[in-house]
Scaffold this motif. Structure first.
Motif, PDB file in Angstrom:
ATOM      1  N   LEU A 198       0.775  -1.033  -0.050  1.00  0.00           N
ATOM      2  CA  LEU A 198      -0.091   0.043   0.373  1.00  0.00           C
ATOM      3  C   LEU A 198       0.736   1.357   0.369  1.00  0.00           C
ATOM      4  CD1 LEU A 198      -2.534  -1.053   1.952  1.00  0.00           C
ATOM      5  CD2 LEU A 198      -2.799  -1.319  -0.020  1.00  0.00           C
ATOM      6  N   LEU A 199       2.560   1.619  -0.364  1.00  0.00           N
ATOM      7  CA  LEU A 199       2.935   1.870   0.222  1.00  0.00           C
ATOM      8  C   LEU A 199       3.205   3.543  -0.753  1.00  0.00           C
ATOM      9  CD1 LEU A 199       5.425   3.545   1.429  1.00  0.00           C
ATOM     10  CD2 LEU A 199       6.858   2.408   0.083  1.00  0.00           C
ATOM     11  N   ASN A 200       2.472   4.459  -1.084  1.00  0.00           N
ATOM     12  CA  ASN A 200       2.514   5.422  -2.115  1.00  0.00           C
ATOM     13  C   ASN A 200       2.942   7.087  -1.828  1.00  0.00           C
ATOM     14  OD1 ASN A 200       0.708   6.864   0.192  1.00  0.00           O
ATOM     15  ND2 ASN A 200      -1.074   6.003  -0.882  1.00  0.00           N
ATOM     16  N   LYS A 201       4.133   6.673  -0.755  1.00  0.00           N
ATOM     17  CA  LYS A 201       5.042   7.926  -0.807  1.00  0.00           C
ATOM     18  C   LYS A 201       5.657   7.352   0.151  1.00  0.00           C
ATOM     19  CE  LYS A 201       5.638  12.561   0.355  1.00  0.00           C
ATOM     20  NZ  LYS A 201       5.055  13.828   1.474  1.00  0.00           N
ATOM     21  N   PHE A 202       7.738   7.506  -0.174  1.00  0.00           N
ATOM     22  CA  PHE A 202       8.573   6.848   0.244  1.00  0.00           C
ATOM     23  C   PHE A 202       9.413   7.831  -0.188  1.00  0.00           C
ATOM     24  CE2 PHE A 202      11.947   3.054  -0.242  1.00  0.00           C
ATOM     25  CZ  PHE A 202      12.478   3.505   1.350  1.00  0.00           C
ATOM     26  N   THR A 203       9.807   8.578   0.733  1.00  0.00           N
ATOM     27  CA  THR A 203      10.972   9.468   0.806  1.00  0.00           C
ATOM     28  C   THR A 203      12.043   9.083   2.040  1.00  0.00           C
ATOM     29  OG1 THR A 203      10.592  10.470   2.643  1.00  0.00           O
ATOM     30  CG2 THR A 203       9.172  11.969   0.345  1.00  0.00           C
TER      31      THR A 203
END
Length: 538
Positions: free
Chosen positions: A292-297
Motif C-alpha cells: 500500500l506504500l504510495n509515498k517513500f522519501t
C-alpha cells in the motif's frame, strides 16, 4: 491636496483579513483583542485561533552539538503570557485545536482554561522528570483530554548530561499511552532504537502515525517483541544521523512488520558488509513488503569496505536501479576513499526537505536546497574555488558549514594577486552563522579569510587552527585580511574564536588555565594543564 490618514478601523474586513494573515497570530491576538467588537470578531476567527504557538523560537546559532535543534524554545514574556492566561485564552478556548508549548509555562497555560476541542499538543524542551510529572497530573489532563487528544509532539531533554536512558523513556511513554487512550499520532525525540521498538511492540496498536528521531542504532539491551504485525500504522518516519551497522538486524525486521504502511520517510547512515544500498536493495528489502506504500522519501548514506576502486559501481548503474520507482527524482552520488579504504553511496529523494546535508564531496550532484541550514564537506581530493561557489549557490540559506579536507588546493594561484584580472567570482554566504575549518588545510583558511575569495557576514563564529591562521595572515599583517568589511577585523583588531581542550582538568584549575596564552601549541597547552592539575591534587 491635503494630507489624510486612514485608521485601521476604516479598512473593510476583507482588507484587514489580508493584512492580518501576514502577521503572527500571537502578536495579533495580544495587540488587538478587546480593542473593539469588530476587531475582536476578526482576530478571534478560527484562522488565527486554531493553532496557538505560545512559545518563542530563536536560532540556537548552531554552537551546540552537530544535530542540536536549529531553534530553541523559550517562554513568552511575562507581560504577554499574563495577558493570554488572564484575558485572551478564556475567550477563544473553544476554537483552539492545537497548542505549541514550552516546558516552563505549559502548566500555567493548560490550567488557565479548558480546551474542549483540543486534539493536539506539542511540548518543547521538556525535561524527563517534568514530563513524567506532567502526564501524571490529573489537573492538567482531565478525562475529556484523555479521550480527545489524538496527536502529541514531545521534545525530551535530559535533566543531567546526555540524553535520557532507555528505561527512563520507556517509563515516560507508558505514562503517555495510559493517559491518552486515543493517541494516534506521536512525534518524539531524541530517542533510541529500544524506545522505538518498545512503542511498536504491539501494545500501542492505536498509533497510525509515528515519527521518531533516534540518536543511535545499536544492539539491544532489553528483550523486546519485534515480530508482531502493525496493521494500523499508516505513516512512519525514522531519522538517525549516526552511523549504524544494524540495518539488517534491527531496521529491516521492524519495517517488515508494517504491511499496511502508506507513507515512509527514512534518514540513515548505514555500514554494510557487502553491497551498497541502491534502488534494487530498497525494492527487495522494503518496498516489496509494503503493497500500500504510495509515498517513500529517503536520505540514505551507505558505506562499505567491500569494493575497491576498480570494481566500484558507477553512478550511472546506481541511477538505473531506480528506473521503476514511482518518484522519478532520485539523486545519487558515489565515492571511493583510497586513504580510508571505504566507498560511500548517497541516495535521496528530491526535492530535499531536510535541514542537514552531510558528507558532501567533489561528486556533489548539485541542485537547489532551500531547506538546508547545515552542511559538512569532506573529501580526500582538494576542494577548489569553483566547488565553493557551487556550494554557495546550492545552499542559499546556509547557516553552518563544517569543512574537513587535508589536501592543498591545486588552483589557488589563479588568484595570486588582487591586481590581476578577477577570473573567479567572490563567494558570498549571506546567512552563515558558524564556520568550522579547524580540520582543514591552510589553503582553506585562505579560501574563507581572504576578502578577494570569500565575503563572510558580520558576527559569524569561526573555528580555525590558530597556528595555520598565523601563517595565512603572516602574523595578522597580511593586507588581504585587513581590508574594510572583513568579518574578522574591527578597528584594527582581529577577533578569533579559539577552541581549547580542557580534558579532565579539575574545575578549580580553570581560573589558572584561562589565564594562559591560548596561542601556545596544543601540546604545550596540555602540558601546562597537566602540571597545574598535579598541583591541585597535591
Amino acid at each position: 491636496m491635503e494630507n489624510s490618514s486612514v485608521q485601521l478601523n476604516d479598512l473593510p474586513d476583507e482588507i484587514l483579513m489580508m493584512i492580518f494573515k501576514k502577521l503572527h497570530n500571537i502578536t495579533l491576538l495580544y495587540s488587538l483583542s478587546d480593542v473593539n467588537i469588530r476587531l475582536n470578531k476578526i482576530v478571534h476567527d478560527s484562522i488565527f485561533t486554531n493553532r496557538l504557538t505560545l512559545a518563542n523560537f530563536v536560532p540556537s546559532r548552531l554552537i551546540l552539538q552537530m544535530y542540536s535543534p536549529i531553534y530553541f524554545a523559550y517562554p513568552l514574556s511575562d507581560l504577554v503570557l499574563d495577558r493570554f492566561c488572564s484575558h485572551i485564552l478564556s475567550k477563544i478556548h473553544q476554537k483552539v485545536k492545537w497548542l505549541d508549548l514550552e516546558s516552563s509555562s505549559m502548566e500555567r497555560i493548560l490550567l488557565s482554561t479548558n480546551y474542549p476541542n483540543l486534539v493536539g499538543i506539542a511540548l518543547y524542551n521538556i525535561h524527563l522528570e517534568n514530563a513524567v510529572h506532567l502526564f501524571s497530573d490529573e489537573r492538567l489532563f482531565t478525562s475529556t483530554y484523555k479521550k480527545q487528544i489524538s496527536s502529541l509532539v514531545i521534545d525530551i531533554k535530559a535533566s543531567g548530561e546526555g540524553n535520557p536512558t532507555q528505561d527512563e523513556n520507556i517509563v515516560l511513554f507508558t505514562h503517555i499511552f495510559n493517559i491518552f487512550t486515543n493517541l494516534q499520532t506521536l512525534n518524539t525525540g531524541p530517542s533510541s532504537i529500544c524506545d522505538c521498538l518498545y512503542l511498536l511492540d504491539g501494545r500501542f496498536n492505536q498509533l497510525h502515525t509515528f515519527h521518531v528521531n533516534i540518536d543511535f542504532i545499536t544492539s539491544l539491551r532489553l528483550i523486546i517483541n519485534n515480530k508482531e504485525k502493525l496493521p494500523n500504522l499508516k505513516s512512519f518516519k525514522l531519522h538517525c544521523y549516526i552511523d549504524t551497522s544494524f540495518y539488517d538486524e534491527l531496521i529491516l525486521p521492524l519495517l517488515h512488520r508494517m504491511s499496511n504502511l502508506e507513507k515512509l520517510d527514512l534518514v540513515l547512515i548505514v555500514w554494510t558488509k557487502k553491497a551498497l544500498i541502491d534502488g534494487n536493495n530498497l525494492k527487495l528489502n522494503i518496498i516489496n513488503y509494503m503493497p500500500l506504500l504510495n509515498k517513500f522519501t529517503f536520505n540514505i548514506h551507505s558505506k562499505t569496505r567491500f569494493y575497491t576502486k576498480f570494481n566500484l559501481p558507477s553512478n550511472e548503474y546506481i541511477q538505473e536501479t531506480f528506473k521503476d520507482f514511482k518518484n522519478k527524482q532520485i539523486i545519487s552520488s558515489i565515492d571511493y576513499f583510497k586513504e580510508k579504504e571505504y566507498s560511500q553511496c548517497h541516495i535521496y529523494s528530491y526535492p530535499y526537505q531536510l535541514i542537514y546535508y552531510n558528507n558532501i564531496t567533489n561528486n556533489f550532484p548539485g541542485g537547489i536546497f532551500e531547506c538546508v541550514r547545515e552542511i559538512s564537506l569532506f573529501d580526500e581530493r582538494s576542494f577548489e574555488h569553483e566547488f565553493f561557489f557551487q556550494i554557495s549557490q546550492s545552499f542559499p540559506f546556509l547557516k553552518k558549514l563544517t569543512l574537513i579536507n587535508k589536501k592543498p588546493q591545486n588552483n589557488k594561484h589563479l588568484r595570486k594577486s588582487k591586481n590581476q584580472n578577477q577570473n573567479l567570482s567572490i563567494i558570498q554566504y549571506p546567512y552563515l552563522l558558524k564556520l568550522d575549518i579547524s580540520e582543514a588545510h591552510k589553503d582553506y583558511h585562505e579560501q574563507f579569510l581572504f576578502d578577494n575569495k570569500t565575503c563572510l557576514p558580520d558576527n559569524i563564529r569561526v573555528i580555525m587552527n590558530y597556528q595555520l591562521l598565523k601563517k595565512v595572515t603572516r602574523n595578522f599583517r597580511r593586507i588581504t585580511t585587513r581590508t574594510d568589511g572583513n568579518a574578522y577585523i574591527r578597528d584594527d583588531t582581529m577577533f578569533i574564536k579559539i577552541m581549547m581542550d580542557f580534558g579532565d582538568l579539575p574545575k578549580n584549575s580553570l581560573q589558572f588555565i584561562l589565564g594562559h596564552n591560548p596561542g601556545f601549541p596544543m601540546n604545550i597547552q596540555q602540558a601546562i594543564m597537566k602540571e597545574e592539575s598535579k598541583k591541585q591534587t597535591q
